[in-house]
Design a protein around this motif. Structure first.
Motif, short mmCIF file in Angstrom:
data_model
loop_
_atom_site.label_atom_id
_atom_site.label_comp_id
_atom_site.label_asym_id
_atom_site.label_seq_id
_atom_site.Cartn_x
_atom_site.Cartn_y
_atom_site.Cartn_z
N ASN A 209 0.81 -1.22 0.00
CA ASN A 209 0.00 0.00 0.00
C ASN A 209 0.84 1.27 0.00
OD1 ASN A 209 -2.51 -1.39 0.06
ND2 ASN A 209 -2.24 -1.77 2.26
N GLN A 214 1.85 0.75 -4.73
CA GLN A 214 0.41 0.55 -4.73
C GLN A 214 -0.15 0.35 -6.14
OE1 GLN A 214 -1.55 3.93 -2.99
NE2 GLN A 214 -0.68 5.41 -4.44
N ASP A 215 0.47 0.96 -7.16
CA ASP A 215 0.00 0.74 -8.54
C ASP A 215 0.20 -0.71 -8.97
OD1 ASP A 215 -0.79 3.35 -8.74
OD2 ASP A 215 1.03 4.02 -9.76
N ARG A 218 -2.38 -2.85 -7.12
CA ARG A 218 -3.72 -2.62 -7.65
C ARG A 218 -3.92 -3.37 -8.96
NH1 ARG A 218 -3.40 2.45 -8.37
NH2 ARG A 218 -4.09 3.08 -6.28
N GLN A 219 -2.91 -3.35 -9.84
CA GLN A 219 -3.03 -4.05 -11.12
C GLN A 219 -3.15 -5.56 -10.91
OE1 GLN A 219 -3.28 -2.39 -14.25
NE2 GLN A 219 -4.05 -4.45 -14.67
N HIS A 221 -4.34 -7.01 -8.25
CA HIS A 221 -5.65 -7.23 -7.65
C HIS A 221 -6.77 -7.20 -8.70
CE1 HIS A 221 -8.42 -7.35 -4.26
NE2 HIS A 221 -9.12 -6.37 -4.81
#
Length: 457
Positions: A209, A214-215, A218-219, A221
């Protein structure tokens, strides 16, 4: 007289240095040259008379021609040697696969006849002859029972035509280089590598996080729910495992980081390793709730390390601009233009670019093109082949494209042609279809791998 002696010494030094003469070689396989023992190997020069005599040009050329006559015949046996080498390789590898297919087919026919006897015929018991140890039995023995280092080439040869389900997890770990061949060293290696992986998780996973990562997280996820099979991937425990594996790999490989497509390479390893602990035959509907938590942790670590081994050989597929994939697509286009020019012209005529449909084949290693059960069988051979994922995959893609030759030539529209190539009808494929595909890919590799000029027109 002094001048005559000097002249003789000069000619002695330069006599043997002519093309075609046998020269001694110093090295590990050749002892130092002893002129007393090996003098017959060299052609001694004609002794010059003490009185200088003017040499004739005709005799000098004749002597040169006789000394170098063997040099002009150096390439006469090349074709014969190449044919012998091809015949040897063909008989050792190709014929063994062919005999196995014929033997399996004969066994199926014999079993079918026994199950449906003709009316009025009573089956007669026959004494069973002692059977030779089959390839599958030898593979089980070498992967499970050997306490010595099994030769890598022998294990690869036994695994090329498919690995039995019971020993596939251990065999994949051996073929990928994750585990040593010596069975006595495996428990310690497994414990050490699993401990090392969870040390990475403890050290890195909490940073998912952070602004820097975080990018990436996120990808990952977002991509995991898009994977297949959905019945497996959408289980919460599986989603968490895949997120940890992909995030840790991305953090530890900053040259490429996480790229879409890497996520599909986790599934085959995870399914193979978890099937060792469940009884379900259908790999598409594995229920991880049946597996204890400590076993799941070990499977997660094993999956991470085996996937890392695979990606080490194809990481240029996922670095900036993905140059490895660009090169492989160009090579595939050149290869198809040589093996099936009609299909190649048809694609060009309808302005279908190879990159439009083969990029996914290279990026996901055909995991999106065939069912998961076929991917597992395909990877049996990939891991048995030297550079299977980076090199042999090219020939599998070429065979895969030509496999749909008839359907491709029937399509006369760009949109319909591209849709067909992006959604090939392989849902009903089984191991037999994959075996035929691999056999054709091997034939192409045997023909083109060592002949780069075949890529050129």
């Amino acid at each position: 007289m002094a001048s005559d002696g000097a002249r003789r010494q000069f000619w002695k030094r330069s006599t043997s240095k002519v093309p075609g003469s046998i020269q001694h070689v110093y090295g590990a396989q050749h002892p130092p040259f002893d002129p007393l023992l090996h003098g017959t190997l060299l052609r001694s020069a004609p002794k010059l008379p003490s009185t200088p005599v003017k040499a004739k040009r005709g005799s000098t050329f004749q002597e040169f021609e006789s000394n170098t006559s063997d040099a002009w015949d150096a390439g006469e046996d090349d074709d014969e040697l190449l044919a012998m080498a091809a015949e040897s390789l063909n008989s050792e590898v190709v014929m063994e696969t062919a005999h196995r297919v014929l033997r399996d087919h004969s066994q199926r026919q014999g079993q079918h006849r026994r199950e449906t006897p003709a009316s009025g015929d009573s089956p007669q018991p026959r004494p069973e002859a002692p059977l030779a140890l089959s390839a599958d039995a030898r593979l089980v023995k070498s992967a499970s029972e050997s306490h010595t280092s099994q030769p890598a080439e022998e294990l690869r040869k036994l695994s090329w035509s498919g690995i039995p389900r019971a020993v596939r997890p251990m065999t994949w770990k051996l073929l990928s280089g994750y585990l040593p061949a010596n069975v006595d060293r495996r428990p310690a290696t497994l414990q050490r590598k699993q401990k090392e992986y969870f040390a990475f998780v403890e050290h890195y996973y909490d940073s998912r996080n952070d602004d820097a990562h975080q990018d990436t997280y996120r990808q990952i996820h977002i991509d995991i729910p898009r994977m297949s099979p959905e019945a497996l991937i959408l289980q919460p425990k599986v989603t968490e495992i895949f997120e940890r594996i992909l995030f840790i790999w991305a953090i530890r490989h900053p040259a490429s980081g996480y790229v879409q497509g890497i996520n599909d390479l986790v599934t085959p390893f995870f399914v193979v390793f978890i099937c060792e602990h469940i009884d379900e035959e259908d790999v598409d509907s594995v229920d991880v709730s049946q597996v204890p938590e400590d076993v799941l942790r070990n499977i997660e670590a094993d999956t991470y390390w085996c996937m890392s081994r695979l990606l080490d050989g194809i990481q240029d597929n996922y670095t900036f601009a993905q140059p490895g994939i660009q090169v492989k697509v160009q090579m595939l286009e050149g290869l198809v233009s040589r093996i099936d020019e009609q299909v190649h012209r048809h694609l060009k005529q309808h302005e279908v670019q190879y990159l439009q449909f083969t990029f996914r084949w290279m990026n996901n290693l055909l995991t999106r093109e065939v069912p998961l059960r076929c991917t597992v069988r395909l990877w049996d051979t990939y891991q048995s082949e030297p550079e299977g994922f980076s090199h042999f995959h090219l020939y599998v893609c070429a065979a895969f494209l030509v496999r749909w030759r008839k359907e491709i030539l029937e399509e006369k529209d760009f949109q319909e042609l591209l849709l067909f190539l992006q959604n090939l009808p392989t849902a009903a494929w089984d191991d037999e279809d994959v075996s035929l595909l691999l056999a054709e890919a091997y034939r192409l590799k045997f023909t083109f791998a060592d002949a780069p000029n075949h890529y050129k027109k």
